[in-house]
Structures are given as C-alpha cells and as structure tokens.
Design a protein around this motif. Structure first.
Motif, PDB file in Angstrom:
ATOM      1  N   LEU A  51      10.575   7.357  -0.383  1.00  0.00           N
ATOM      2  CA  LEU A  51      11.317   7.846   0.789  1.00  0.00           C
ATOM      3  C   LEU A  51      10.663   7.351   2.072  1.00  0.00           C
ATOM      4  O   LEU A  51       9.439   7.351   2.197  1.00  0.00           O
ATOM      5  CB  LEU A  51      11.310   9.384   0.780  1.00  0.00           C
ATOM      6  CG  LEU A  51      11.900  10.079   2.019  1.00  0.00           C
ATOM      7  CD1 LEU A  51      13.420   9.872   2.081  1.00  0.00           C
ATOM      8  CD2 LEU A  51      11.576  11.569   2.016  1.00  0.00           C
ATOM      9  N   VAL A  52      11.498   6.929   3.006  1.00  0.00           N
ATOM     10  CA  VAL A  52      11.025   6.693   4.370  1.00  0.00           C
ATOM     11  C   VAL A  52      11.660   7.782   5.231  1.00  0.00           C
ATOM     12  O   VAL A  52      12.883   7.956   5.203  1.00  0.00           O
ATOM     13  CB  VAL A  52      11.437   5.299   4.897  1.00  0.00           C
ATOM     14  CG1 VAL A  52      10.830   5.065   6.272  1.00  0.00           C
ATOM     15  CG2 VAL A  52      10.991   4.204   3.934  1.00  0.00           C
ATOM     16  N   ALA A  53      10.836   8.552   5.923  1.00  0.00           N
ATOM     17  CA  ALA A  53      11.338   9.688   6.709  1.00  0.00           C
ATOM     18  C   ALA A  53      10.933   9.536   8.148  1.00  0.00           C
ATOM     19  O   ALA A  53       9.767   9.243   8.442  1.00  0.00           O
ATOM     20  CB  ALA A  53      10.780  10.994   6.143  1.00  0.00           C
ATOM     21  N   TYR A  73      16.224   7.262   2.554  1.00  0.00           N
ATOM     22  CA  TYR A  73      15.927   7.384   3.982  1.00  0.00           C
ATOM     23  C   TYR A  73      16.326   8.768   4.473  1.00  0.00           C
ATOM     24  O   TYR A  73      17.428   9.242   4.193  1.00  0.00           O
ATOM     25  CB  TYR A  73      16.690   6.294   4.751  1.00  0.00           C
ATOM     26  CG  TYR A  73      16.681   6.473   6.252  1.00  0.00           C
ATOM     27  CD1 TYR A  73      15.476   6.677   6.928  1.00  0.00           C
ATOM     28  CD2 TYR A  73      17.856   6.437   6.996  1.00  0.00           C
ATOM     29  CE1 TYR A  73      15.453   6.858   8.298  1.00  0.00           C
ATOM     30  CE2 TYR A  73      17.843   6.608   8.368  1.00  0.00           C
ATOM     31  CZ  TYR A  73      16.640   6.819   9.019  1.00  0.00           C
ATOM     32  OH  TYR A  73      16.619   7.002  10.363  1.00  0.00           O
ATOM     33  N   LEU A  74      15.404   9.409   5.173  1.00  0.00           N
ATOM     34  CA  LEU A  74      15.710  10.708   5.800  1.00  0.00           C
ATOM     35  C   LEU A  74      15.549  10.587   7.311  1.00  0.00           C
ATOM     36  O   LEU A  74      14.466  10.275   7.811  1.00  0.00           O
ATOM     37  CB  LEU A  74      14.746  11.798   5.296  1.00  0.00           C
ATOM     38  CG  LEU A  74      14.701  13.079   6.140  1.00  0.00           C
ATOM     39  CD1 LEU A  74      16.039  13.816   6.119  1.00  0.00           C
ATOM     40  CD2 LEU A  74      13.583  14.009   5.665  1.00  0.00           C
ATOM     41  N   ALA A 123      13.194   1.251   4.728  1.00  0.00           N
ATOM     42  CA  ALA A 123      13.762   1.844   3.510  1.00  0.00           C
ATOM     43  C   ALA A 123      14.604   0.809   2.767  1.00  0.00           C
ATOM     44  O   ALA A 123      14.505   0.662   1.541  1.00  0.00           O
ATOM     45  CB  ALA A 123      14.590   3.080   3.859  1.00  0.00           C
ATOM     46  N   ALA A 124      15.433   0.062   3.508  1.00  0.00           N
ATOM     47  CA  ALA A 124      16.297  -0.940   2.861  1.00  0.00           C
ATOM     48  C   ALA A 124      15.454  -2.030   2.199  1.00  0.00           C
ATOM     49  O   ALA A 124      15.744  -2.450   1.081  1.00  0.00           O
ATOM     50  CB  ALA A 124      17.251  -1.542   3.889  1.00  0.00           C
ATOM     51  N   THR A 148      15.729   2.994  13.659  1.00  0.00           N
ATOM     52  CA  THR A 148      16.043   1.617  13.260  1.00  0.00           C
ATOM     53  C   THR A 148      14.969   1.090  12.327  1.00  0.00           C
ATOM     54  O   THR A 148      15.264   0.506  11.274  1.00  0.00           O
ATOM     55  CB  THR A 148      16.103   0.713  14.514  1.00  0.00           C
ATOM     56  OG1 THR A 148      16.880   1.387  15.499  1.00  0.00           O
ATOM     57  CG2 THR A 148      16.689  -0.624  14.214  1.00  0.00           C
ATOM     58  N   VAL A 149      13.709   1.298  12.720  1.00  0.00           N
ATOM     59  CA  VAL A 149      12.607   0.786  11.911  1.00  0.00           C
ATOM     60  C   VAL A 149      12.597   1.464  10.540  1.00  0.00           C
ATOM     61  O   VAL A 149      12.524   0.802   9.502  1.00  0.00           O
ATOM     62  CB  VAL A 149      11.255   1.015  12.636  1.00  0.00           C
ATOM     63  CG1 VAL A 149      10.080   0.771  11.700  1.00  0.00           C
ATOM     64  CG2 VAL A 149      11.164   0.118  13.868  1.00  0.00           C
TER      65      VAL A 149
END
Ligand code: DC
Length: 210
Positions: free
Chosen positions: A112-114, A32-33, A25-26, A19-20
C-alpha cells in the motif's frame, strides 16, 4: 504472516503527495489510499455529528472515482471550501478514531502507498518507508492554482496562498495527529523537482530499504 508493506507519504496541502503517491503505487502495483479524501467525504456528507457521519460513511473508491452514497462526488470533493471544512473536522479526535479502521483496511497485498498527514506517525507507524514531502509555500500555491484552473474552476492565487497557509497551520497545530514528520521519515523538498524525479527518489529509497 507478515503484513503487507506500506509506503507512507505525508506532507502539507498541495505538496504533490497525491500525484506522487498514486504514481508510486502504479509503478509497484500497490494499492493506494488517499486519506485526505476520507476527511473530505465527511465534510461533504455534512450533518451535525461529524463523528457519526465518519463512522457510517457509505463510500467506494472505484476506477479513480469516489462515490458517496452511490453518487459520483469525485469533482465536488476537490473544492477549496471542502478542503477547509475537512481540515476543521480533522481536528476532532472522535472523527479520526472513526476513520482509523477504514484506513488500515487498505493495507493489503502486495502493498500500500498511503498519503496524508499522519500516515507515518499514527495510521501506519510500522511503514517500511516514510516520506515527508514538502514544497515552498509559493510552489504549493502555484500548483493548486494550476490544478483548479486546468479543471475549469475559478481561482485566485492570493486567496489560495492564504487558505493553504491557514489550513497547514491548523493541521500542524492540532493536538491529535498533527501534521509533522515521523521521527524516522525522510524529508523530500519537491519545490524544484518534477513529479517523475520525486517518484524515482521514493522508489529508490524503497528499494534500498527492502
Ligand atoms: O490531503 P487533503 O488536502 O485532501 O486533506 C484535506 C484535509 O484533511 C487536510 O487539511 C487535513 C485533513 N487530513 C488529515 O487530518 N489527516 C490525513 N491523514 C489526511 C487529511
């Protein structure tokens, strides 16, 4: 050319990473990965040779949905049984190696947020920000319980707690890419924080570093 920045968010099951990470990412307009989905997909696809399954996965992430062999598997991916099987398969070095390139391919501009277990330690060791997100065992079991019930699934809190604990122990004890904070990760305990508070904290840390 410098590669796109990465924010790595690792932590145990149901710590709120997904969720975080997707909200961060948004907010940043980043890709988002959800790396756990790849291990879950290998589990769901089945087969006697998980490393072959991993290498040949026909998967597409589109409109917040996951497609395996062109079929929408978004809901079946989330079951506890698949989570447990994914954790077992994730202990195989050959499976992890087969998924590495696929994960790194998500690193695209503007960033990127992974989320996962080894984003900061193995997959993106040069991440601009590494967060290790934890929460008490009770808070995590309660969250997972609510997630399942909200989706109309049957759930048992005691059994869930047991499953989560077993899964985290297995993920932390394995030899390859175990669940552990990177040496340079910032730890955040989300037990008493709202999702928005955690998101704001992550964004603040990221801005401070950039
Ligand atoms: O994040 P999740 O609960 O969907 O992950 C399912 C399992 O996949 C988890 O128990 C361990 C494995 N996993 C992993 O080994 N490495 C990752 N980066 C992500 C998930």
């Amino acid at each position: 050319m410098k590669s796109a920045p990465v924010i790595a968010i690792d932590g145990p099951s149901a710590s709120g990473k997904g969720t975080v990470a997707s909200r961060v990412a948004a907010r940043l307009g980043f890709h988002y990965l959800e790396s756990g989905a790849l291990y879950r997909l290998v589990a769901l696809a089945g087969g006697d040779r998980p490393e072959q399954t991993a290498a040949g996965l026909d998967v597409e992430f589109r409109d917040q949905k996951v497609f395996l062999n062109k079929q929408d598997v978004t809901d079946s991916l989330r079951s506890e049984a698949i989570g447990v099987r994914a954790s077992e398969i994730a202990g195989l070095a050959a499976v992890r190696a087969a998924l590495l390139g696929r994960q790194r391919a998500f690193r695209q501009r503007p960033g990127l947020v992974a989320d996962g277990r080894d984003m900061g330690t193995v997959v993106f060791p040069d991440a601009a920000l590494k967060v290790f997100l934890t929460a008490s065992a009770a808070a995590r079991a309660q969250r997972r319980y609510k997630q399942l019930i909200d989706k109309g699934n049957h759930a048992n809190l005691a059994a869930l707690s047991r499953d989560l604990e077993e899964r985290d122990q297995r993920d932390a004890a394995r030899e390859v890419a175990p669940l552990k904070p990177a040496a340079d990760a910032a730890s955040v305990d989300s037990s008493d924080l709202t999702v928005d508070e955690v998101v704001d904290r992550v964004l603040k840390m990221y801005r401070e570093r950039m």
